[in-house]
Design an enzyme around this catalytic site. Structure first.
Site, short mmCIF file in Angstrom:
data_model
loop_
_atom_site.label_atom_id
_atom_site.label_comp_id
_atom_site.label_asym_id
_atom_site.label_seq_id
_atom_site.Cartn_x
_atom_site.Cartn_y
_atom_site.Cartn_z
N LYS A 47 0.83 -1.20 0.00
CA LYS A 47 0.00 0.00 0.00
C LYS A 47 0.87 1.26 0.00
CE LYS A 47 -3.80 -2.43 2.20
NZ LYS A 47 -4.43 -2.88 3.44
N GLN A 91 -4.51 -1.35 9.75
CA GLN A 91 -4.43 -2.69 9.19
C GLN A 91 -4.92 -3.70 10.24
OE1 GLN A 91 -3.33 -3.33 5.92
NE2 GLN A 91 -3.95 -5.45 6.28
N ASP A 114 -11.53 3.01 4.40
CA ASP A 114 -12.02 1.66 4.04
C ASP A 114 -13.45 1.41 4.54
OD1 ASP A 114 -11.84 -0.71 2.71
OD2 ASP A 114 -10.29 -1.60 3.98
#
Ligand code: NDP
Length: 286
Positions: A47, A91, A114
């Site tokens: 990422k 994460q 997200d």
């Protein structure tokens, strides 16, 4: 037909880079990694790398496994206040001593890249999301790119996690598919899956979905990304999906490989969402 997520992701990245340059915007993405889970370490590096390639202000903040919940919350509060940060991604999974819900709740919903925050998840369910969650958005982009019609089609999603299964099902529903969500307690899973025109596997069990789960001509999307230990491989493991590609390929009309399908699209969609949030932040300032 192979649904080539890797090639599509490269196209998407080019589009995002060009759009950011055209708009004169430098999207800021910060990924927080706590601990050293090998899968997470490699996802976070990818990422960070892709963000840098697109000209984003992209960085990963790595915290030790022993970091306290209070330390993570403090960092999130700082990032919430930082106007150069448009997207924050924690994460998952987090170490067991940290409450995942509390951490997700702490992220400013307007930087929740997200769509993890319950506010955004609720908006998604109501059909007015700010951004779509990255992996489900990647799945939908693949289906759209290959002109796969969803209206009125039977879709079966195997897996009901908040990150993949549930939001994929919601997006398919928004697009007028008739959706079934299956899980570990589903009775006669192969028969349920055989009803699917569109079958999405988000399970986390290597090669579980064999040809007996698939109707002739179905479209199969394999979200699964599983590490299987194998001492004969250079890295000591290999990656494989939830779908037994070798056997299902012959039965499906279209199928994503894994790796090389949904995975690269997830990262591209993370960048797409960061750009969208950066644009929204700019509009708010005007
Ligand atoms: P979770 O472990 O959170 O969820 C797995 C789901 O699969 C659960 O709902 C579980 O059911 C269901 N399940 C497990 N075993 C069975 C079974 N034998 N039969 C039917 N259903 C079963 O996983 P995630 O949703 O986070 O991830 C799923 C997969 O997708 C993983 O391989 C992961 O690595 C991958 N992934 C890939 C991404 C990408 O970018 N390509 C991004 C995120 C995930 P129950 O709820 O009943 O326990």
């Amino acid at each position: 037909m192979i649904l080539d997520g890797k090639a599509l992701a490269a196209l998407e990245r080019e589009k995002i880079k060009a759009k950011a340059a055209e708009l004169g915007i430098k999207p800021g993405l910060t990924v927080i990694l706590v601990g050293e889970d090998p899968g997470s370490v490699s996802y976070v590096s990818s990422k960070e790398k892709v963000g840098a390639e697109l000209g984003f202000a992209s960085r990963a903040i790595r915290m030790p496994e022993t970091a306290s919940e209070a330390e993570v919350l403090k960092l999130i509060a700082e990032l919430n206040r930082d106007p150069s940060v448009h997207g924050i991604l924690v994460q998952l999974p987090l170490p067991a001593h940290i409450d995942e819900n509390r951490v997700i709740f702490a992220i400013d919903p307007s930087k929740d890249v997200d769509c993890f925050h319950p506010y955004n998840f609720g908006c998604l369910l109501a059909g007015n999301q700010i951004v779509e969650p990255c992996t489900p958005k990647g799945v939908m982009r693949i289906l759209d790119h290959y002109n796969i019609d969803l209206k009125g089609k039977r879709a079966v999603v195997v897996g009901r996690s908040n990150i993949v299964g549930k939001p994929v099902a919601v997006l398919l529903l928004q697009r007028h598919a008739t959706v079934t969500i299956a899980h570990s307690r589903t009775v006669d899973l192969p028969a349920v899956c055989r009803e699917a025109d569109i079958l999405v596997a988000a399970i986390g069990k290597p090669n579980m979905i064999g040809a007996d789960y698939v109707k002739d001509g179905a479209v199969v999307i394999d979200v699964g990304t599983n590490r299987v230990d194998d001492a004969s491989r250079p890295k000591g493991y290999y990656l494989t999906g939830d779908v037994d590609f070798q056997t299902v390929e012959h039965k499906a009309s279209a199928i994503t490989p894994s790796p090389g399908g949904v995975g690269p699209m997830t990262i591209a969609m993370l960048m797409s969402n960061t750009l969208e949030l950066a644009l929204l932040a700019r509009e708010k300032k005007v």
